[in-house]
Scaffold this motif. Structure first.
Motif, PDB file in Angstrom:
ATOM      1  N   ASP A  95       0.965  -1.166  -0.133  1.00 57.84           N
ATOM      2  CA  ASP A  95       0.106   0.013  -0.037  1.00 57.84           C
ATOM      3  C   ASP A  95       1.044   1.262   0.045  1.00 57.84           C
ATOM      4  N   PRO A  96       0.851   2.038  -1.124  1.00 57.38           N
ATOM      5  CA  PRO A  96       1.718   3.370  -1.146  1.00 57.38           C
ATOM      6  C   PRO A  96       1.257   4.477  -0.438  1.00 57.38           C
ATOM      7  N   PHE A  97       1.549   4.489   0.995  1.00 60.04           N
ATOM      8  CA  PHE A  97       0.991   5.543   1.618  1.00 60.04           C
ATOM      9  C   PHE A  97       1.788   7.039   1.106  1.00 60.04           C
ATOM     10  N   ASP A  98       2.915   6.695   0.902  1.00 56.93           N
ATOM     11  CA  ASP A  98       3.873   8.115   0.033  1.00 56.93           C
ATOM     12  C   ASP A  98       3.280   7.930  -1.440  1.00 56.93           C
ATOM     13  N   VAL A  99       3.587   8.857  -2.095  1.00 52.42           N
ATOM     14  CA  VAL A  99       3.325   9.132  -3.317  1.00 52.42           C
ATOM     15  C   VAL A  99       4.606   8.708  -4.238  1.00 52.42           C
ATOM     16  N   TRP A 100       4.375   7.721  -4.783  1.00 48.53           N
ATOM     17  CA  TRP A 100       5.685   7.431  -5.917  1.00 48.53           C
ATOM     18  C   TRP A 100       5.720   8.401  -7.160  1.00 48.53           C
ATOM     19  N   LEU A 101       6.717   9.076  -7.292  1.00 49.42           N
ATOM     20  CA  LEU A 101       6.639   9.907  -8.312  1.00 49.42           C
ATOM     21  C   LEU A 101       7.681   9.781  -9.150  1.00 49.42           C
ATOM     22  N   ALA A 102       7.503   9.672 -10.665  1.00 51.57           N
ATOM     23  CA  ALA A 102       8.821   9.738 -11.487  1.00 51.57           C
ATOM     24  C   ALA A 102       9.063  11.386 -12.162  1.00 51.57           C
ATOM     25  N   ILE A 103      10.175  11.415 -12.069  1.00 55.87           N
ATOM     26  CA  ILE A 103      10.584  12.532 -12.724  1.00 55.87           C
ATOM     27  C   ILE A 103      11.952  12.277 -13.884  1.00 55.87           C
ATOM     28  N   GLU A 104      12.267  13.296 -14.376  1.00 52.04           N
ATOM     29  CA  GLU A 104      13.071  13.235 -15.591  1.00 52.04           C
ATOM     30  C   GLU A 104      14.393  13.413 -15.082  1.00 52.04           C
ATOM     31  N   LYS A 106      17.065  14.774 -15.251  1.00 60.19           N
ATOM     32  CA  LYS A 106      17.755  15.953 -15.224  1.00 60.19           C
ATOM     33  C   LYS A 106      17.064  17.024 -14.164  1.00 60.19           C
ATOM     34  N   ALA A 107      15.938  16.767 -13.927  1.00 60.32           N
ATOM     35  CA  ALA A 107      14.993  17.816 -13.192  1.00 60.32           C
ATOM     36  C   ALA A 107      15.320  17.675 -11.778  1.00 60.32           C
ATOM     37  N   ARG A 108      15.035  18.867 -11.210  1.00 64.68           N
ATOM     38  CA  ARG A 108      15.577  19.194  -9.777  1.00 64.68           C
ATOM     39  C   ARG A 108      14.643  18.401  -8.923  1.00 64.68           C
ATOM     40  N   ARG A 109      15.046  17.876  -7.889  1.00 64.72           N
ATOM     41  CA  ARG A 109      14.277  16.987  -6.900  1.00 64.72           C
ATOM     42  C   ARG A 109      13.375  17.903  -6.381  1.00 64.72           C
ATOM     43  N   PRO A 110      12.051  17.614  -6.113  1.00 64.05           N
ATOM     44  CA  PRO A 110      10.995  18.338  -5.690  1.00 64.05           C
ATOM     45  C   PRO A 110      11.527  18.541  -3.923  1.00 64.05           C
ATOM     46  N   GLU A 111      11.481  19.803  -3.377  1.00 68.58           N
ATOM     47  CA  GLU A 111      11.603  20.154  -2.034  1.00 68.58           C
ATOM     48  C   GLU A 111      10.340  19.472  -0.969  1.00 68.58           C
ATOM     49  N   PRO A 112      10.750  19.143   0.098  1.00 69.02           N
ATOM     50  CA  PRO A 112      10.076  18.375   0.822  1.00 69.02           C
ATOM     51  C   PRO A 112       8.828  18.993   1.256  1.00 69.02           C
ATOM     52  N   GLU A 113       7.656  18.412   1.158  1.00 65.59           N
ATOM     53  CA  GLU A 113       6.253  19.074   1.309  1.00 65.59           C
ATOM     54  C   GLU A 113       5.675  18.131   2.369  1.00 65.59           C
ATOM     55  N   GLN A 114       4.331  18.659   2.531  1.00 63.38           N
ATOM     56  CA  GLN A 114       3.496  17.717   3.422  1.00 63.38           C
ATOM     57  C   GLN A 114       3.024  16.489   2.894  1.00 63.38           C
ATOM     58  N   VAL A 115       2.957  16.413   1.559  1.00 62.55           N
ATOM     59  CA  VAL A 115       2.489  15.064   0.943  1.00 62.55           C
ATOM     60  C   VAL A 115       3.931  14.400   0.780  1.00 62.55           C
ATOM     61  N   PRO A 116       4.122  13.125   1.423  1.00 70.11           N
ATOM     62  CA  PRO A 116       5.319  12.605   1.444  1.00 70.11           C
ATOM     63  C   PRO A 116       5.608  11.719  -0.205  1.00 70.11           C
ATOM     64  N   LEU A 117       6.632  12.095  -0.637  1.00 66.13           N
ATOM     65  CA  LEU A 117       7.207  11.456  -2.117  1.00 66.13           C
ATOM     66  C   LEU A 117       8.081  10.845  -1.914  1.00 66.13           C
ATOM     67  N   ARG A 118       7.911   9.757  -3.028  1.00 61.96           N
ATOM     68  CA  ARG A 118       9.190   8.672  -3.099  1.00 61.96           C
ATOM     69  C   ARG A 118       9.347   9.165  -4.399  1.00 61.96           C
ATOM     70  N   VAL A 119      10.454   9.856  -4.742  1.00 58.66           N
ATOM     71  CA  VAL A 119      10.971  10.255  -6.143  1.00 58.66           C
ATOM     72  C   VAL A 119      11.841   9.109  -6.786  1.00 58.66           C
ATOM     73  N   VAL A 120      11.413   8.722  -7.992  1.00 59.77           N
ATOM     74  CA  VAL A 120      12.164   7.954  -8.933  1.00 59.77           C
ATOM     75  C   VAL A 120      12.650   8.668  -9.990  1.00 59.77           C
ATOM     76  N   TYR A 121      14.032   8.651 -10.238  1.00 56.71           N
ATOM     77  CA  TYR A 121      14.342   9.327 -11.530  1.00 56.71           C
ATOM     78  C   TYR A 121      14.416   8.382 -12.693  1.00 56.71           C
ATOM     79  N   MET A 122      13.861   8.957 -13.989  1.00 53.44           N
ATOM     80  CA  MET A 122      14.031   8.004 -15.059  1.00 53.44           C
ATOM     81  C   MET A 122      14.255   9.008 -16.204  1.00 53.44           C
TER      82      MET A 122
END
Length: 204
Positions: A95-104, A106-122
């Protein structure tokens, strides 16, 4: 049209308002705060507001993440749940309590926010291929399609677990959305065709 009128109109159109989006529109943040105090807008996250009484869906965290990172694409566990390709019961790691998000890549990593993110670079077609646009709560949200999501599970199996990837493949194999050609195409794009082949043959 007053600032309040414009904000309410934007909330109806966009679904979710970000306080940081107001400056380019010439709307002071104080107008947002006043509407919140009046009860016309509800705060659903840090810097995120919706119309009072708005129909917030089970996918609201995806909407919040998409508004904060518009160049991101919902992926992996969050996309599996969106496509009903996980049997998680609310307590399992699936169950993904965090939001898994893919970003390009070379893109800048999102700053920490209230919505917890699991960032994946592709990068390249692994990022640009397979994304679908879904309108959720009036907001366009990019989500990888079922075939790409299942393949990503195998590519990132060290992060989500091989058992999760295999279970998703089984669910996808017997779903009406199953597309063998798409699955194999993305397996080649993501360079996991040799990894996924025996599992695909096992559920064929």
């Amino acid at each position: 049209m007053t600032h309040a009128d414009r904000l309410l109109s934007l909330a109806r159109t966009r679904g979710v308002l970000r306080s940081k989006d107001l400056a380019p529109l010439g709307i002071p943040r104080q107008a947002l705060a006043r509407l919140h105090r009046r009860g016309a807008l509800e705060r659903v996250g840090r810097g995120l507001y919706v119309l009072a009484g708005a129909d917030v869906t089970e996918h609201h965290t995806l909407v919040e993440a998409s508004r904060r990172v518009p160049h991101g694409v919902v992926c992996l566990l969050s996309a599996l749940r969106f496509h009903d390709l996980t049997t998680g019961d609310g307590t399992s790691p699936q169950d993904p309590f965090d939001v898994w998000l893919a970003i390009e890549g070379k893109a800048r990593r999102p700053e920490p926010e209230q919505v917890p993110l699991r960032v994946v670079y592709m990068s390249d077609e692994a990022f640009t291929g397979g994304a679908e646009t879904h309108e959720l709560e009036g907001v366009e949200v990019q989500v990888f399609g079922p075939a790409k999501t299942v393949v990503d599970g195998f590519k990132y199996r060290s992060r989500v677990g091989l058992d999760v990837a295999v279970e998703a493949l089984k669910d996808y194999r017997w779903s009406p959305a199953f597309d063998a050609d798409a699955l194999w195409r993305y397996a080649q794009v993501c360079r996991v065709s040799t990894v996924i082949r025996p599992y695909l043959e096992a559920v064929a």
